[in-house]
Design a protein around this motif. Sequence first.
Motif, PDB file in Angstrom:
ATOM      1  N   LEU A   5       1.004  -0.521   0.273  1.00  0.00           N
ATOM      2  CA  LEU A   5      -0.541  -0.048  -0.001  1.00  0.00           C
ATOM      3  C   LEU A   5       1.089   1.272   0.133  1.00  0.00           C
ATOM      4  O   LEU A   5       2.147   1.526   0.593  1.00  0.00           O
ATOM      5  CB  LEU A   5      -0.895   0.150   1.282  1.00  0.00           C
ATOM      6  N   ALA A   6       0.680   1.782  -0.672  1.00  0.00           N
ATOM      7  CA  ALA A   6       1.244   3.128  -1.309  1.00  0.00           C
ATOM      8  C   ALA A   6       1.262   4.486  -1.866  1.00  0.00           C
ATOM      9  O   ALA A   6       0.216   3.515  -2.727  1.00  0.00           O
ATOM     10  CB  ALA A   6       3.169   2.667  -1.378  1.00  0.00           C
ATOM     11  N   ALA A   7       0.754   5.565  -1.653  1.00  0.00           N
ATOM     12  CA  ALA A   7      -0.093   6.668  -2.789  1.00  0.00           C
ATOM     13  C   ALA A   7       1.478   6.855  -3.918  1.00  0.00           C
ATOM     14  O   ALA A   7       2.409   6.329  -3.889  1.00  0.00           O
ATOM     15  CB  ALA A   7       0.530   7.866  -1.792  1.00  0.00           C
ATOM     16  N   GLY A   8       0.445   6.554  -5.167  1.00  0.00           N
ATOM     17  CA  GLY A   8       0.729   6.464  -6.751  1.00  0.00           C
ATOM     18  C   GLY A   8       1.377   5.545  -6.921  1.00  0.00           C
ATOM     19  O   GLY A   8       1.352   5.148  -8.030  1.00  0.00           O
ATOM     20  N   LYS A   9       0.741   4.683  -6.215  1.00  0.00           N
ATOM     21  CA  LYS A   9       1.219   2.986  -6.521  1.00  0.00           C
ATOM     22  C   LYS A   9       0.176   2.206  -8.091  1.00  0.00           C
ATOM     23  O   LYS A   9      -1.085   2.920  -7.751  1.00  0.00           O
ATOM     24  CB  LYS A   9       0.624   1.743  -5.442  1.00  0.00           C
ATOM     25  N   LEU A  10       0.638   1.772  -8.972  1.00  0.00           N
ATOM     26  CA  LEU A  10      -0.462   1.401  -9.765  1.00  0.00           C
ATOM     27  C   LEU A  10      -1.143  -0.291  -9.059  1.00  0.00           C
ATOM     28  O   LEU A  10      -0.295  -0.600  -8.323  1.00  0.00           O
ATOM     29  CB  LEU A  10       0.338   0.710 -11.170  1.00  0.00           C
ATOM     30  N   ALA A  11      -2.492   0.157  -9.427  1.00  0.00           N
ATOM     31  CA  ALA A  11      -3.278  -0.867  -8.665  1.00  0.00           C
ATOM     32  C   ALA A  11      -4.129  -0.965  -9.767  1.00  0.00           C
ATOM     33  O   ALA A  11      -4.238  -2.986 -10.121  1.00  0.00           O
ATOM     34  CB  ALA A  11      -4.228  -0.095  -7.708  1.00  0.00           C
ATOM     35  N   TYR A  12      -4.630  -1.504 -10.971  1.00  0.00           N
ATOM     36  CA  TYR A  12      -5.601  -1.086 -12.277  1.00  0.00           C
ATOM     37  C   TYR A  12      -5.218  -0.942 -13.465  1.00  0.00           C
ATOM     38  O   TYR A  12      -4.558   0.489 -13.068  1.00  0.00           O
ATOM     39  CB  TYR A  12      -6.996  -0.846 -11.866  1.00  0.00           C
ATOM     40  N   LEU A  13      -5.044  -1.579 -14.461  1.00  0.00           N
ATOM     41  CA  LEU A  13      -4.553  -0.605 -15.477  1.00  0.00           C
ATOM     42  C   LEU A  13      -5.778  -1.774 -16.632  1.00  0.00           C
ATOM     43  O   LEU A  13      -6.260  -2.736 -16.520  1.00  0.00           O
ATOM     44  CB  LEU A  13      -3.380  -2.048 -16.262  1.00  0.00           C
ATOM     45  N   LEU A  14      -5.560  -0.353 -17.603  1.00  0.00           N
ATOM     46  CA  LEU A  14      -6.516  -1.101 -18.840  1.00  0.00           C
ATOM     47  C   LEU A  14      -5.284  -1.271 -20.755  1.00  0.00           C
ATOM     48  O   LEU A  14      -4.334  -0.450 -20.632  1.00  0.00           O
ATOM     49  CB  LEU A  14      -7.301   0.170 -19.711  1.00  0.00           C
ATOM     50  N   ILE A  15      -5.119  -2.360 -20.588  1.00  0.00           N
ATOM     51  CA  ILE A  15      -3.986  -2.299 -21.744  1.00  0.00           C
ATOM     52  C   ILE A  15      -4.623  -2.566 -22.953  1.00  0.00           C
ATOM     53  O   ILE A  15      -5.288  -3.753 -22.773  1.00  0.00           O
ATOM     54  CB  ILE A  15      -3.162  -4.240 -21.229  1.00  0.00           C
ATOM     55  N   THR A  16      -3.872  -1.687 -23.992  1.00  0.00           N
ATOM     56  CA  THR A  16      -4.660  -1.509 -25.332  1.00  0.00           C
ATOM     57  C   THR A  16      -3.447  -2.807 -26.239  1.00  0.00           C
ATOM     58  O   THR A  16      -2.748  -2.290 -26.277  1.00  0.00           O
ATOM     59  CB  THR A  16      -4.616  -0.623 -26.143  1.00  0.00           C
ATOM     60  N   VAL A  17      -4.769  -3.911 -26.863  1.00  0.00           N
ATOM     61  CA  VAL A  17      -3.891  -4.729 -27.751  1.00  0.00           C
ATOM     62  C   VAL A  17      -3.907  -4.910 -28.943  1.00  0.00           C
ATOM     63  O   VAL A  17      -5.737  -4.382 -28.531  1.00  0.00           O
ATOM     64  CB  VAL A  17      -3.919  -6.152 -27.063  1.00  0.00           C
ATOM     65  N   PRO A  18      -4.001  -4.929 -30.298  1.00  0.00           N
ATOM     66  CA  PRO A  18      -4.576  -5.541 -31.392  1.00  0.00           C
ATOM     67  C   PRO A  18      -5.189  -6.891 -30.754  1.00  0.00           C
ATOM     68  O   PRO A  18      -6.732  -7.474 -31.786  1.00  0.00           O
ATOM     69  CB  PRO A  18      -3.719  -5.512 -32.567  1.00  0.00           C
ATOM     70  N   ASP A  19      -5.080  -7.788 -30.624  1.00  0.00           N
ATOM     71  CA  ASP A  19      -5.849  -9.602 -29.556  1.00  0.00           C
ATOM     72  C   ASP A  19      -5.735  -9.937 -28.494  1.00  0.00           C
ATOM     73  O   ASP A  19      -5.209 -10.234 -27.942  1.00  0.00           O
ATOM     74  CB  ASP A  19      -4.976 -10.422 -30.753  1.00  0.00           C
ATOM     75  N   ILE A  20      -7.238  -9.803 -27.663  1.00  0.00           N
ATOM     76  CA  ILE A  20      -7.324  -9.782 -26.051  1.00  0.00           C
ATOM     77  C   ILE A  20      -6.769 -11.252 -26.270  1.00  0.00           C
ATOM     78  O   ILE A  20      -6.217 -11.486 -24.808  1.00  0.00           O
ATOM     79  CB  ILE A  20      -8.823  -9.880 -25.867  1.00  0.00           C
ATOM     80  N   GLU A  21      -6.840 -12.570 -26.875  1.00  0.00           N
ATOM     81  CA  GLU A  21      -7.063 -13.681 -26.856  1.00  0.00           C
ATOM     82  C   GLU A  21      -5.454 -14.125 -26.374  1.00  0.00           C
ATOM     83  O   GLU A  21      -4.708 -14.612 -25.649  1.00  0.00           O
ATOM     84  CB  GLU A  21      -7.918 -14.496 -27.451  1.00  0.00           C
TER      85      GLU A  21
END
Length: 72
Positions: A5-21
Amino acid sequence: MPPTLAAGKLAYLLITVPDIERAARFYAEVLGWRVARKDDGRTAFDDGCGEVSGHWVAGQPPAGPPDRRGSW
């Protein structure tokens, strides 16, 4: 291990890709991420350390260079 737990820590990402699978297979096989299909149809992940989660999105252009016109 408890999460960090820390201020500014990444916790959730949306990653753009051409092929999700394909991306889901790669991240699972190479990085050990846990992948799951959510009720709403999204393919989501938890990283191998249990610190970051998110999901992949397709059909969006990659991000361009940052806007450096005084936004900071």
